[in-house]
Design a protein around this motif. Structure first.
Motif, PDB file in Angstrom:
ATOM      1  N   VAL A  73       0.835  -1.202   0.000  1.00 43.79           N
ATOM      2  CA  VAL A  73       0.000   0.000   0.000  1.00 43.79           C
ATOM      3  C   VAL A  73       0.874   1.259   0.000  1.00 43.79           C
ATOM      4  N   PHE A  74       1.983   1.241   0.730  1.00 44.43           N
ATOM      5  CA  PHE A  74       2.934   2.352   0.721  1.00 44.43           C
ATOM      6  C   PHE A  74       3.419   2.605  -0.702  1.00 44.43           C
ATOM      7  N   THR A  75       3.794   1.536  -1.391  1.00 40.30           N
ATOM      8  CA  THR A  75       4.257   1.651  -2.774  1.00 40.30           C
ATOM      9  C   THR A  75       3.134   2.125  -3.691  1.00 40.30           C
ATOM     10  N   ILE A  79       3.150   5.349  -6.221  1.00 46.18           N
ATOM     11  CA  ILE A  79       2.861   5.237  -7.655  1.00 46.18           C
ATOM     12  C   ILE A  79       1.661   6.094  -8.025  1.00 46.18           C
ATOM     13  N   ALA A  80       0.622   6.055  -7.221  1.00 42.81           N
ATOM     14  CA  ALA A  80      -0.572   6.852  -7.519  1.00 42.81           C
ATOM     15  C   ALA A  80      -0.242   8.344  -7.479  1.00 42.81           C
ATOM     16  N   PHE A  81       0.615   8.748  -6.558  1.00 48.61           N
ATOM     17  CA  PHE A  81       1.022  10.150  -6.493  1.00 48.61           C
ATOM     18  C   PHE A  81       1.718  10.561  -7.780  1.00 48.61           C
ATOM     19  N   ARG A  82       2.613   9.725  -8.260  1.00 50.23           N
ATOM     20  CA  ARG A  82       3.376  10.043  -9.472  1.00 50.23           C
ATOM     21  C   ARG A  82       2.506   9.975 -10.727  1.00 50.23           C
ATOM     22  N   ALA A  83       1.487   9.129 -10.733  1.00 52.46           N
ATOM     23  CA  ALA A  83       0.655   8.934 -11.924  1.00 52.46           C
ATOM     24  C   ALA A  83      -0.464   9.970 -12.044  1.00 52.46           C
TER      25      ALA A  83
END
Length: 111
Positions: A73-75, A79-83
Motif C-alpha cells: 500500500v505504501f508503494t 505510484i498513484a502520487f506520481r501517476a
C-alpha cells in the motif's frame, strides 16, 4: 458514552488504513520538485485514496501478513502520487473529445 467510543474507534481504524498510503504519497511528495501547493495537495489526496482502496483489494484477494500489505500500500501510494498528472491529463483529453464522439455517433459524423 458508548457511541463516542464507537466513533473514536471507527476514526482510528480509518486513520490506520490511510496511514501507509499517505506515507507513501508523502515520500513521493518530498522528491517532487516544481509543484504548486494545490498540485501537491491533489496528488497527495489521490495517492492516499488509491492506496486505501488498493488495501481493500489486496486483503480481499490475498492472505498476506499486515506488514506486507502495508508495504504494498505504501508503494501504491507512491505510484498513484506520481501517476496523477498523467491520469488527469488523460481524463481531460477524453472529456474534451466526448462531444465530438457523441456528435459523430448520433448525427453521422462531421462533414
Amino acid at each position: 458514552m458508548s457511541k463516542l467510543l464507537t466513533i473514536i474507534d471507527t476514526m482510528l481504524a480509518l486513520l490506520a488504513g490511510l496511514l501507509p498510503g499517505a506515507m507513501g504519497a508523502a515520500v513521493s511528495l518530498a522528491y517532487e520538485k516544481g509543484l504548486t501547493w494545490s498540485d501537491r495537495f491533489l496528488q497527495f489526496t489521490i495517492g492516499t485514496i488509491v492506496s486505501y482502496f488498493a488495501r481493500g483489494v489486496i486483503v480481499a484477494l490475498f492472505d498476506l501478513h499486515t506488514f506486507v500489505v502495508d508495504g504494498i500500500v505504501f508503494t501504491a501510494g507512491m505510484i498513484a502520487f506520481r501517476a496523477t498528472p498523467r491520469f488527469a491529463s488523460a481524463v481531460i483529453d477524453a472529456l474534451v473529445s466526448l462531444p465530438a464522439l457523441v456528435r459523430d455517433r448520433f448525427f453521422g459524423g462531421s462533414k
